[in-house]
Design a protein around this motif. Structure first.
Motif, PDB file in Angstrom:
ATOM      1  N   ALA A  13     -32.370  93.106 -38.529  1.00 27.14           N
ATOM      2  CA  ALA A  13     -32.902  92.320 -39.384  1.00 27.14           C
ATOM      3  C   ALA A  13     -33.517  93.096 -40.679  1.00 27.14           C
ATOM      4  N   TYR A  14     -33.233  92.783 -41.740  1.00 28.88           N
ATOM      5  CA  TYR A  14     -34.007  93.829 -42.844  1.00 28.88           C
ATOM      6  C   TYR A  14     -35.128  93.923 -42.841  1.00 28.88           C
ATOM      7  N   PRO A  15     -35.867  95.188 -42.984  1.00 28.96           N
ATOM      8  CA  PRO A  15     -37.202  95.190 -42.983  1.00 28.96           C
ATOM      9  C   PRO A  15     -38.179  94.227 -43.641  1.00 28.96           C
ATOM     10  N   LEU A  29     -27.670 103.557 -43.001  1.00 28.30           N
ATOM     11  CA  LEU A  29     -28.731 103.276 -44.228  1.00 28.30           C
ATOM     12  C   LEU A  29     -29.483 102.129 -43.669  1.00 28.30           C
ATOM     13  N   TYR A  30     -29.552 101.751 -42.715  1.00 32.67           N
ATOM     14  CA  TYR A  30     -30.453 100.933 -41.755  1.00 32.67           C
ATOM     15  C   TYR A  30     -29.987 100.930 -40.243  1.00 32.67           C
ATOM     16  N   ASP A  31     -31.284 100.658 -39.452  1.00 32.15           N
ATOM     17  CA  ASP A  31     -31.017 100.884 -38.075  1.00 32.15           C
ATOM     18  C   ASP A  31     -31.193  99.563 -37.227  1.00 32.15           C
ATOM     19  N   PRO A  33     -32.851  87.531 -38.227  1.00 34.11           N
ATOM     20  CA  PRO A  33     -32.046  88.572 -38.303  1.00 34.11           C
ATOM     21  C   PRO A  33     -30.847  88.267 -39.107  1.00 34.11           C
ATOM     22  N   VAL A  34     -30.230  89.251 -39.627  1.00 33.79           N
ATOM     23  CA  VAL A  34     -28.799  88.701 -40.528  1.00 33.79           C
ATOM     24  C   VAL A  34     -27.621  89.100 -39.591  1.00 33.79           C
ATOM     25  N   LEU A  35     -27.823  89.682 -38.550  1.00 33.02           N
ATOM     26  CA  LEU A  35     -26.752  90.138 -37.502  1.00 33.02           C
ATOM     27  C   LEU A  35     -27.436  89.667 -36.023  1.00 33.02           C
ATOM     28  N   PRO A  90     -18.416 101.846 -50.856  1.00 37.43           N
ATOM     29  CA  PRO A  90     -19.312 100.639 -50.794  1.00 37.43           C
ATOM     30  C   PRO A  90     -18.689  99.603 -51.662  1.00 37.43           C
ATOM     31  N   GLN A  91     -19.483  98.640 -51.674  1.00 43.19           N
ATOM     32  CA  GLN A  91     -18.893  97.298 -52.154  1.00 43.19           C
ATOM     33  C   GLN A  91     -18.987  97.416 -53.787  1.00 43.19           C
ATOM     34  N   ARG A  92     -20.047  97.935 -54.202  1.00 42.66           N
ATOM     35  CA  ARG A  92     -20.148  98.169 -55.471  1.00 42.66           C
ATOM     36  C   ARG A  92     -20.055  99.887 -55.679  1.00 42.66           C
ATOM     37  N   GLY A  97     -15.425  86.819 -43.439  1.00 43.89           N
ATOM     38  CA  GLY A  97     -16.322  86.054 -43.415  1.00 43.89           C
ATOM     39  C   GLY A  97     -16.912  85.727 -44.835  1.00 43.89           C
ATOM     40  N   SER A  98     -17.538  84.435 -44.900  1.00 47.71           N
ATOM     41  CA  SER A  98     -17.862  83.823 -46.354  1.00 47.71           C
ATOM     42  C   SER A  98     -19.102  84.815 -46.679  1.00 47.71           C
ATOM     43  N   THR A  99     -19.417  84.525 -48.029  1.00 53.88           N
ATOM     44  CA  THR A  99     -20.407  85.595 -48.514  1.00 53.88           C
ATOM     45  C   THR A  99     -21.674  85.373 -48.153  1.00 53.88           C
ATOM     46  N   GLY A 100     -22.315  86.348 -47.748  1.00 48.49           N
ATOM     47  CA  GLY A 100     -23.437  86.364 -46.985  1.00 48.49           C
ATOM     48  C   GLY A 100     -23.612  86.364 -45.358  1.00 48.49           C
ATOM     49  N   ALA A 101     -22.271  86.310 -45.109  1.00 50.17           N
ATOM     50  CA  ALA A 101     -22.210  86.262 -43.405  1.00 50.17           C
ATOM     51  C   ALA A 101     -22.613  87.532 -42.851  1.00 50.17           C
ATOM     52  N   GLY A 102     -22.949  88.624 -43.545  1.00 52.57           N
ATOM     53  CA  GLY A 102     -23.361  89.873 -43.025  1.00 52.57           C
ATOM     54  C   GLY A 102     -22.614  91.074 -42.980  1.00 52.57           C
ATOM     55  N   LYS A 103     -21.416  91.047 -43.514  1.00 51.63           N
ATOM     56  CA  LYS A 103     -20.163  92.154 -43.511  1.00 51.63           C
ATOM     57  C   LYS A 103     -20.968  93.223 -43.971  1.00 51.63           C
ATOM     58  N   THR A 104     -21.237  93.158 -45.212  1.00 54.02           N
ATOM     59  CA  THR A 104     -22.235  94.572 -45.794  1.00 54.02           C
ATOM     60  C   THR A 104     -23.211  95.211 -44.973  1.00 54.02           C
ATOM     61  N   SER A 105     -23.720  94.412 -44.095  1.00 59.53           N
ATOM     62  CA  SER A 105     -25.076  94.742 -43.391  1.00 59.53           C
ATOM     63  C   SER A 105     -24.517  95.234 -42.267  1.00 59.53           C
ATOM     64  N   LEU A 106     -23.522  94.817 -41.745  1.00 61.72           N
ATOM     65  CA  LEU A 106     -22.756  95.582 -40.426  1.00 61.72           C
ATOM     66  C   LEU A 106     -22.108  96.692 -40.798  1.00 61.72           C
TER      67      LEU A 106
HETATM   68  N1  CTP Z   1     -29.655  90.641 -47.299  1.00 57.35           N
HETATM   69  C1  CTP Z   1     -31.119  91.014 -47.521  1.00 57.35           C
HETATM   70  N2  CTP Z   1     -31.611  92.167 -47.985  1.00 57.35           N
HETATM   71  C2  CTP Z   1     -30.731  93.094 -48.250  1.00 57.35           C
HETATM   72  C3  CTP Z   1     -29.438  92.808 -48.259  1.00 57.35           C
HETATM   73  C4  CTP Z   1     -28.886  91.486 -47.729  1.00 57.35           C
HETATM   74  O1  CTP Z   1     -31.893  89.983 -46.916  1.00 57.35           O
HETATM   75  N3  CTP Z   1     -30.869  94.065 -48.925  1.00 57.35           N
HETATM   76  C5  CTP Z   1     -29.316  89.268 -46.776  1.00 57.35           C
HETATM   77  C6  CTP Z   1     -28.544  88.384 -47.658  1.00 57.35           C
HETATM   78  O2  CTP Z   1     -29.315  87.562 -48.257  1.00 57.35           O
HETATM   79  C7  CTP Z   1     -27.721  87.663 -46.657  1.00 57.35           C
HETATM   80  C8  CTP Z   1     -27.482  88.631 -45.661  1.00 57.35           C
HETATM   81  O3  CTP Z   1     -28.200  89.506 -45.742  1.00 57.35           O
HETATM   82  O4  CTP Z   1     -28.362  86.468 -46.201  1.00 57.35           O
HETATM   83  C9  CTP Z   1     -26.135  89.137 -45.256  1.00 57.35           C
HETATM   84  O5  CTP Z   1     -25.806  90.054 -46.501  1.00 57.35           O
HETATM   85  P1  CTP Z   1     -24.589  90.947 -46.529  1.00 57.35           P
HETATM   86  O6  CTP Z   1     -24.427  91.848 -45.237  1.00 57.35           O
HETATM   87  O7  CTP Z   1     -24.572  91.538 -47.966  1.00 57.35           O
HETATM   88  O8  CTP Z   1     -23.517  89.824 -46.658  1.00 57.35           O
HETATM   89  P2  CTP Z   1     -21.783  89.810 -47.005  1.00 57.35           P
HETATM   90  O9  CTP Z   1     -21.186  89.254 -45.756  1.00 57.35           O
HETATM   91  O10 CTP Z   1     -21.496  91.331 -47.278  1.00 57.35           O
HETATM   92  O11 CTP Z   1     -21.732  89.160 -48.442  1.00 57.35           O
HETATM   93  P3  CTP Z   1     -20.659  89.386 -49.330  1.00 57.35           P
HETATM   94  O12 CTP Z   1     -19.108  88.702 -49.033  1.00 57.35           O
HETATM   95  O13 CTP Z   1     -21.147  88.430 -50.530  1.00 57.35           O
HETATM   96  O14 CTP Z   1     -20.774  90.725 -49.805  1.00 57.35           O
END
Ligand code: CTP
Ligand code: MG
Length: 242
Positions: free
Chosen positions: A15-17, A57-59, A22-24, A88-90, A41-50
């Motif tokens: 979960a983000y701080p 970058l996070y634990d 949780p996002v994962l 990174p994505q950006r 997976g769709s946008t917001g699924a958690g791919k970047t977080s994973l």
């Molecule tokens: N999130 C968050 N704080 C962040 C980054 C992301 O709360 N600093 C949340 C987002 O709002 C989202 C969830 O974490 O609900 C997953 O985000 P992310 O991992 O970025 O999703 P992706 O699958 O990477 O989405 P995309 O395809 O749009 O890149």
């Protein structure tokens, strides 16, 4: 094989701080040297977080991320950075020359290594076409190169560090299909012994992956090869058809 590049996520919940949910949730998979693991997976699924959990970058709040059997929480970031490259994505470029940008992760790289990386990343010709080549200046944030050029320079920057593990976060999305295909063919050769984890939007980018993880709402809902998932995963079928 202490520096092989084996990546293991073991029951990872994140979960983000400050966030409540949780996002994962309960993410487990292993990626080995020579393999490509794709995450879709769709946008917001958690791919970047994973991806963000491997370079710390996070634990995670629960579970463990291991690199060659050692929890990354026991490694310092410099040690991880030597072995893991995240595109990174950006993708970010600094104000400075192309050379400065490419050497960012490995200042002692030779010009030859920079050009080799550019060749693989399909960035050789546009850098050659610039009047000053490697000395051409990049504006702050890379605003004077196109999105696809920026992606390719950031891929080249990762290649220069010759890591054991590559993390590509949607790194091919700004490329046309032909460039994407050429780049992946070149990458496949160069990264043949490395561990590759790749987040993709386009299914065509990942059909050859050894394992595809289908992420939905922070959970791995299905996993398998492209052919297996076409048969077994309604979520994957939806992504393919979209
Ligand atoms: N999130 C968050 N704080 C962040 C980054 C992301 O709360 N600093 C949340 C987002 O709002 C989202 C969830 O974490 O609900 C997953 O985000 P992310 O991992 O970025 O999703 P992706 O699958 O990477 O989405 P995309 O395809 O749009 O890149
Ligand atoms: Mg993302």
């Amino acid at each position: 094989a202490a520096l092989a590049g084996v990546v293991e996520y073991r029951n990872v919940t994140f979960a983000y701080p400050g966030a409540e949910s949780p996002v994962l949730s309960n993410i487990s998979f292993t990626a080995r040297p020579g393999q490509t693991v794709a995450i879709i997976g769709s946008t917001g699924a958690g791919k970047t977080s994973l991806l963000s959990l491997l370079p710390r970058l996070y634990d995670p709040v629960e579970g463990e991320v291991l690199l060659d059997g050692v929890p990354v929480s026991r490694l310092d970031r410099a040690e991880i950075t030597k072995r893991v490259a995240l595109v990174p994505q950006r993708p970010y470029l600094f104000s400075g020359t192309i050379e400065h940008n490419l050497r960012f992760g490995k200042s002692e790289a030779t010009d030859r290594e920079l050009w080799d990386a550019l060749r693989v990343a399909q960035g050789e010709s546009f850098v050659r076409d610039k009047k000053n080549g490697l000395d051409a200046r990049i504006a702050q944030g890379g605003t004077n190169v196109s999105g696809g050029q920026r992606q390719r320079l950031c891929i080249a920057r990762a290649l220069v560090t010759k890591p054991r593990v590559y993390l590509f976060d949607d790194s091919f999305s700004a490329l046309d299909v032909a460039t994407d295909a050429r780049l992946r063919a070149a990458l496949k050769q160069t990264t043949a012994d490395a561990t590759v984890i790749i987040v993709a939007q386009r299914v065509s980018t990942i059909t050859e992956a050894d394992q595809i993880l289908v992420l939905d709402n922070g959970r791995i809902v299905d996993r398998g090869t492209h052919e297996e998932l076409l048969e077994t995963s309604p979520t994957y079928q939806e992504i393919v058809e979209s």
